[in-house]
Write a protein that holds these residues in place. Structure first.
Motif, PDB file in Angstrom:
ATOM      1  N   ARG A 270       4.131  -5.396   1.628  1.00  0.00           N
ATOM      2  CA  ARG A 270       2.805  -4.786   1.575  1.00  0.00           C
ATOM      3  C   ARG A 270       2.670  -3.876   2.778  1.00  0.00           C
ATOM      4  N   LEU A 271       2.298  -2.633   2.509  1.00  0.00           N
ATOM      5  CA  LEU A 271       2.021  -1.661   3.564  1.00  0.00           C
ATOM      6  C   LEU A 271       0.521  -1.435   3.632  1.00  0.00           C
ATOM      7  N   SER A 272      -0.035  -1.474   4.820  1.00  0.00           N
ATOM      8  CA  SER A 272      -1.414  -1.048   5.027  1.00  0.00           C
ATOM      9  C   SER A 272      -1.344   0.357   5.585  1.00  0.00           C
ATOM     10  N   LEU A 273      -2.038   1.252   4.937  1.00  0.00           N
ATOM     11  CA  LEU A 273      -1.947   2.672   5.260  1.00  0.00           C
ATOM     12  C   LEU A 273      -3.352   3.224   5.437  1.00  0.00           C
ATOM     13  N   ILE A 274      -3.532   4.111   6.396  1.00  0.00           N
ATOM     14  CA  ILE A 274      -4.815   4.779   6.579  1.00  0.00           C
ATOM     15  C   ILE A 274      -4.638   6.283   6.402  1.00  0.00           C
ATOM     16  N   ALA A 275      -5.730   6.937   5.977  1.00  0.00           N
ATOM     17  CA  ALA A 275      -5.722   8.388   5.790  1.00  0.00           C
ATOM     18  C   ALA A 275      -7.111   8.929   6.118  1.00  0.00           C
ATOM     19  N   ARG A 276      -7.151  10.207   6.391  1.00  0.00           N
ATOM     20  CA  ARG A 276      -8.435  10.819   6.754  1.00  0.00           C
ATOM     21  C   ARG A 276      -9.387  10.931   5.567  1.00  0.00           C
TER      22      ARG A 276
ATOM     23  N   ARG B 269       1.304  -2.500  -2.524  1.00  0.00           N
ATOM     24  CA  ARG B 269       2.152  -3.643  -2.829  1.00  0.00           C
ATOM     25  C   ARG B 269       3.411  -3.114  -3.486  1.00  0.00           C
ATOM     26  N   ILE B 270       4.538  -3.389  -2.870  1.00  0.00           N
ATOM     27  CA  ILE B 270       5.788  -2.749  -3.268  1.00  0.00           C
ATOM     28  C   ILE B 270       6.824  -3.801  -3.656  1.00  0.00           C
ATOM     29  N   THR B 271       7.464  -3.553  -4.796  1.00  0.00           N
ATOM     30  CA  THR B 271       8.615  -4.346  -5.218  1.00  0.00           C
ATOM     31  C   THR B 271       9.841  -3.477  -5.017  1.00  0.00           C
ATOM     32  N   LEU B 272      10.851  -4.029  -4.378  1.00  0.00           N
ATOM     33  CA  LEU B 272      12.058  -3.274  -4.077  1.00  0.00           C
ATOM     34  C   LEU B 272      13.145  -3.524  -5.113  1.00  0.00           C
ATOM     35  N   ASP B 273      14.049  -2.579  -5.205  1.00  0.00           N
ATOM     36  CA  ASP B 273      15.229  -2.717  -6.060  1.00  0.00           C
ATOM     37  C   ASP B 273      16.226  -3.595  -5.306  1.00  0.00           C
ATOM     38  N   LYS B 274      16.188  -4.884  -5.600  1.00  0.00           N
ATOM     39  CA  LYS B 274      17.008  -5.830  -4.854  1.00  0.00           C
ATOM     40  C   LYS B 274      18.461  -5.860  -5.316  1.00  0.00           C
ATOM     41  N   THR B 275      18.821  -4.983  -6.236  1.00  0.00           N
ATOM     42  CA  THR B 275      20.239  -4.867  -6.584  1.00  0.00           C
ATOM     43  C   THR B 275      20.992  -4.122  -5.489  1.00  0.00           C
TER      44      THR B 275
ATOM     45  N   VAL C 199       1.165   4.236   8.447  1.00  0.00           N
ATOM     46  CA  VAL C 199       1.345   2.833   8.086  1.00  0.00           C
ATOM     47  C   VAL C 199       1.019   2.007   9.326  1.00  0.00           C
ATOM     48  N   ILE C 200      -0.045   1.211   9.229  1.00  0.00           N
ATOM     49  CA  ILE C 200      -0.492   0.453  10.396  1.00  0.00           C
ATOM     50  C   ILE C 200      -0.099  -1.019  10.331  1.00  0.00           C
ATOM     51  N   GLU C 201       0.404  -1.469   9.174  1.00  0.00           N
ATOM     52  CA  GLU C 201       0.867  -2.848   9.069  1.00  0.00           C
ATOM     53  C   GLU C 201       1.906  -2.945   7.964  1.00  0.00           C
ATOM     54  N   ILE C 202       2.928  -3.754   8.213  1.00  0.00           N
ATOM     55  CA  ILE C 202       3.966  -4.019   7.211  1.00  0.00           C
ATOM     56  C   ILE C 202       4.133  -5.531   7.137  1.00  0.00           C
ATOM     57  N   GLN C 203       4.040  -6.067   5.926  1.00  0.00           N
ATOM     58  CA  GLN C 203       4.262  -7.497   5.708  1.00  0.00           C
ATOM     59  C   GLN C 203       5.306  -7.668   4.621  1.00  0.00           C
ATOM     60  N   THR C 204       6.155  -8.681   4.767  1.00  0.00           N
ATOM     61  CA  THR C 204       7.118  -9.007   3.713  1.00  0.00           C
ATOM     62  C   THR C 204       6.728 -10.335   3.084  1.00  0.00           C
ATOM     63  N   PHE C 205       7.109 -10.516   1.806  1.00  0.00           N
ATOM     64  CA  PHE C 205       6.701 -11.683   1.036  1.00  0.00           C
ATOM     65  C   PHE C 205       7.862 -12.248   0.243  1.00  0.00           C
ATOM     66  N   LEU C 206       7.701 -13.485  -0.165  1.00  0.00           N
ATOM     67  CA  LEU C 206       8.559 -14.091  -1.179  1.00  0.00           C
ATOM     68  C   LEU C 206       7.766 -14.050  -2.472  1.00  0.00           C
ATOM     69  N   GLY C 207       8.380 -13.636  -3.551  1.00  0.00           N
ATOM     70  CA  GLY C 207       7.673 -13.553  -4.824  1.00  0.00           C
ATOM     71  C   GLY C 207       7.915 -12.223  -5.495  1.00  0.00           C
ATOM     72  N   ARG C 208       7.047 -11.882  -6.443  1.00  0.00           N
ATOM     73  CA  ARG C 208       7.208 -10.635  -7.186  1.00  0.00           C
ATOM     74  C   ARG C 208       7.032  -9.413  -6.295  1.00  0.00           C
ATOM     75  N   VAL C 209       6.067  -9.467  -5.407  1.00  0.00           N
ATOM     76  CA  VAL C 209       5.857  -8.376  -4.452  1.00  0.00           C
ATOM     77  C   VAL C 209       6.705  -8.657  -3.220  1.00  0.00           C
TER      78      VAL C 209
END
Length: 151
Positions: free
Chosen positions: A106-112, A69-75, A93-103
């Protein structure tokens, strides 16, 4: 908008997208010609947008799933565009979603394994532009992952 035949056909396709028209028609209680016309109409209307194959990433050796869950520097005026463009280039990264709000994202990531996740996180995720805050949530179990619609 949808009648009973449309719903039956869509339910059957959700359960098995590889079914042929004759099999769909028999299971839906209709004729192949009628089902073929309905499928064409559903595609033209944008109800059916394609078909896809789901690959179980665990079967390919990926054992770790993380939700970031990532918050960006919106400046920064291009924060979203720059971040999303860079995140799309991370193969794990297998999924990227954007949101309205504090977050914001959201990146869904897989690893071995955990060592692989740590490598991806340090070398690729932390290099993504305009990150102000990041929270990692390790997936323990997927309780429901069904994308089927209640038709």
């Amino acid at each position: 908008m949808l009648d009973d035949l449309d719903r039956r056909v869509l339910r059957l396709l959700q359960a098995d997208p590889g079914r042929g028209v004759p099999d769909l028609a028999e299971a839906a209680g209709s004729t192949p010609a009628r089902v073929a016309r309905r499928l064409d109409m559903l595609r033209e209307a944008g109800v059916i947008t394609g078909s896809r194959i789901l690959i179980d990433w665990r079967a390919l050796g990926y054992a770790v799933a993380v939700s970031l869950r990532i918050t960006l520097d919106k400046t920064q005026s291009r924060a979203f565009d720059d971040f999303l463009a860079a995140a799309r280039r991370v193969p794990e990264v297998i999924e990227i979603q954007t949101f309205l709000g504090r977050v914001d994202v959201r990146l869904s990531l897989i690893a071995r394994d955990l060592a692989d996740y740590q490598r991806i996180y340090r070398a690729q995720v932390l290099e993504l532009p305009h990150i102000a805050d990041i929270e990692a949530l390790m997936t323990v179990a997927t309780v429901k992952g069904d994308e089927s619609l209640p038709l």
